[in-house]
Enzyme design. Structure first.
Site, PDB file in Angstrom:
ATOM      1  N   SER A   1      -0.339 -23.602 -13.723  1.00 52.40           N
ATOM      2  CA  SER A   1       0.705 -24.480 -14.265  1.00 52.40           C
ATOM      3  C   SER A   1       1.576 -25.109 -13.174  1.00 52.40           C
ATOM      4  O   SER A   1       2.768 -25.327 -13.372  1.00 52.40           O
ATOM      5  CB  SER A   1       1.568 -23.743 -15.292  1.00 52.40           C
TER       6      SER A   1
ATOM      7  N   HIS B   1     -13.184 -17.885  -9.689  1.00 51.01           N
ATOM      8  CA  HIS B   1     -12.111 -18.384 -10.568  1.00 51.01           C
ATOM      9  C   HIS B   1     -11.986 -17.449 -11.773  1.00 51.01           C
ATOM     10  O   HIS B   1     -12.995 -16.943 -12.274  1.00 51.01           O
ATOM     11  CB  HIS B   1     -12.420 -19.822 -11.027  1.00 51.01           C
TER      12      HIS B   1
ATOM     13  N   GLU C   1      -4.022 -17.163  -8.275  1.00 49.33           N
ATOM     14  CA  GLU C   1      -3.832 -17.786  -9.584  1.00 49.33           C
ATOM     15  C   GLU C   1      -3.594 -16.697 -10.626  1.00 49.33           C
ATOM     16  O   GLU C   1      -4.555 -16.132 -11.169  1.00 49.33           O
ATOM     17  CB  GLU C   1      -5.080 -18.583  -9.979  1.00 49.33           C
TER      18      GLU C   1
ATOM     19  N   ASN D   1      -8.734 -28.931  -9.536  1.00 48.38           N
ATOM     20  CA  ASN D   1      -9.863 -28.360 -10.265  1.00 48.38           C
ATOM     21  C   ASN D   1      -9.906 -29.009 -11.647  1.00 48.38           C
ATOM     22  O   ASN D   1      -9.100 -28.680 -12.514  1.00 48.38           O
ATOM     23  CB  ASN D   1      -9.680 -26.838 -10.370  1.00 48.38           C
ATOM     24  N   TRP D   2     -10.832 -29.928 -11.810  1.00 46.61           N
ATOM     25  CA  TRP D   2     -10.895 -30.677 -13.071  1.00 46.61           C
ATOM     26  C   TRP D   2     -11.501 -29.861 -14.211  1.00 46.61           C
ATOM     27  O   TRP D   2     -11.487 -30.315 -15.365  1.00 46.61           O
ATOM     28  CB  TRP D   2     -11.727 -31.964 -12.876  1.00 46.61           C
ATOM     29  N   LYS D   3     -12.058 -28.713 -13.898  1.00 51.87           N
ATOM     30  CA  LYS D   3     -12.711 -27.865 -14.907  1.00 51.87           C
ATOM     31  C   LYS D   3     -13.718 -28.698 -15.717  1.00 51.87           C
ATOM     32  O   LYS D   3     -14.352 -29.581 -15.151  1.00 51.87           O
ATOM     33  CB  LYS D   3     -11.652 -27.173 -15.777  1.00 51.87           C
TER      34      LYS D   3
ATOM     35  N   GLY E   1      -2.950 -22.683 -17.337  1.00 46.24           N
ATOM     36  CA  GLY E   1      -3.055 -23.473 -18.567  1.00 46.24           C
ATOM     37  C   GLY E   1      -2.045 -23.086 -19.633  1.00 46.24           C
ATOM     38  O   GLY E   1      -2.159 -23.506 -20.779  1.00 46.24           O
TER      39      GLY E   1
ATOM     40  N   GLU F   1     -11.614 -17.975 -14.776  1.00 48.93           N
ATOM     41  CA  GLU F   1     -12.402 -18.371 -15.955  1.00 48.93           C
ATOM     42  C   GLU F   1     -13.872 -17.955 -15.784  1.00 48.93           C
ATOM     43  O   GLU F   1     -14.558 -17.669 -16.771  1.00 48.93           O
ATOM     44  CB  GLU F   1     -12.247 -19.882 -16.187  1.00 48.93           C
TER      45      GLU F   1
ATOM     46  N   GLY G   1      -4.887 -27.415 -11.984  1.00 56.84           N
ATOM     47  CA  GLY G   1      -5.786 -27.658 -13.104  1.00 56.84           C
ATOM     48  C   GLY G   1      -5.353 -28.891 -13.882  1.00 56.84           C
ATOM     49  O   GLY G   1      -5.586 -30.031 -13.467  1.00 56.84           O
ATOM     50  N   GLY G   2      -4.672 -28.680 -14.999  1.00 55.19           N
ATOM     51  CA  GLY G   2      -4.303 -29.763 -15.918  1.00 55.19           C
ATOM     52  C   GLY G   2      -3.668 -30.976 -15.237  1.00 55.19           C
ATOM     53  O   GLY G   2      -4.024 -32.121 -15.543  1.00 55.19           O
TER      54      GLY G   2
HETATM   55  P1  13P Z   1      -3.585 -25.146 -14.635  1.00 56.98           P
HETATM   56  O1  13P Z   1      -2.934 -25.902 -13.492  1.00 56.98           O
HETATM   57  O2  13P Z   1      -4.056 -26.020 -15.729  1.00 56.98           O
HETATM   58  O3  13P Z   1      -2.708 -24.006 -15.081  1.00 56.98           O
HETATM   59  O4  13P Z   1      -4.916 -24.463 -14.015  1.00 56.98           O
HETATM   60  C1  13P Z   1      -4.849 -23.773 -12.831  1.00 56.98           C
HETATM   61  C2  13P Z   1      -6.224 -23.445 -12.395  1.00 56.98           C
HETATM   62  O5  13P Z   1      -6.898 -22.640 -13.005  1.00 56.98           O
HETATM   63  C3  13P Z   1      -6.769 -24.165 -11.242  1.00 56.98           C
HETATM   64  O6  13P Z   1      -7.964 -23.600 -10.805  1.00 56.98           O
END
Ligand code: 13P
Length: 251
Positions: free
Chosen positions: A214, A96, A168, A10-12, A174, A98, A235-236
């Protein structure tokens, strides 16, 4: 849908088109064709069409970070599931944390988004997870159970079979603080048992449950070794080709 092994990135809200294409190019050369089938890339909306062309000839899948609860019409700024399908998406994230947090998305909306996505033939990755406060007061199973049931109850068995779950924990997203393999496995086992008790063995046994929060090149192997963890939503660490490739090969 049978239980599968998946690593989704997930590149956000990151990268320009040029950077996105470079990352896809690197991933295509680093990830062997035998494991590409397990990979889903989830870039920002504007890159989907171009990346879909770039990925033609590869087995890497594309997904979107969200979709509209409506099929089409006067909904400025929204993107329909049908439009996503038409540019080459096969997966979509729904719920998600977010989106739930910053955009106040709640169950009724998430049910409509899920239904629209399924109607368009997308596989839904439905995200759930508790906050730090909920983890600290011990209500994580109650919270996640409610998030799941409120949506699963509104669907029929054919629709339920098209869902993938992603656990998650919000406190791990993050933050660099990953759920331990024991914490993650325990929640994944709880989710599978909940589905078994309420919707039967077949849906539970075939359910793919991803861990996110993470997850990185160092901890992925230990997490993925847990019996109820079928892969990751990253994510990251999905923004760097080498790290993401290591995670894919940890599965
Ligand atoms: P991180 O891997 O950056 O913690 O993000 C996880 C995430 O929200 C994937 O959708």
């Amino acid at each position: 849908m049978l239980r599968r092994k998946i690593v989704a990135g997930n590149w956000k809200m990151n990268k320009t088109l040029t950077e996105a294409r470079e990352l896809v190019k690197s991933l295509q050369s680093l990830i062997g064709s035998d494991v590409q089938e397990r990979v889903v890339l989830i870039p920002p909306f504007p890159f989907l069409g171009v990346l879909s062309s770039d990925l033609s000839g590869s087995s890497i899948h594309l997904g979107a970070q969200d979709c509209s609860a409506h099929a089409q019409g006067a909904y400025t700024g929204e993107v329909s599931a049908g439009a996503l399908k038409s540019v080459g998406c096969s997966y979509v994230l729904v719920g998600h944390s977010e989106r739930r947090g910053y955009h106040h998305e709640q169950e009724t909306l998430l049910i409509e988004k899920t239904k629209q996505a399924l109607l368009s033939g997308l596989t839904v990755i439905l995200c759930v997870g508790e906050s730090l406060e909920e983890r600290l007061n011990g209500s994580q199973e109650q919270v996640v159970g409610k998030q799941i049931m409120s949506i699963w109850n509104a669907l029929n068995d054919t629709e339920r079979a098209q869902l993938i779950m992603a656990y998650e924990p919000v406190w791990a997203i993050g933050t660099g603080e990953t759920a331990s393999p024991e914490q993650a496995q325990s929640m994944h086992a709880f989710i599978r048992a909940l589905i078994k008790d309420n919707y039967g063995d077949a849906l539970a046994d075939n359910l793919t449950i991803l861990y996110g929060g993470s997850c990185n090149a160092q901890n992925a192997k230990e997490l993925f070794a847990c019996p109820d963890i079928d892969g990751g939503l990253i994510g990251g660490a999905s923004l760097k080709a080498d790290d993401f490739t290591k995670i894919v090969y940890s599965l």
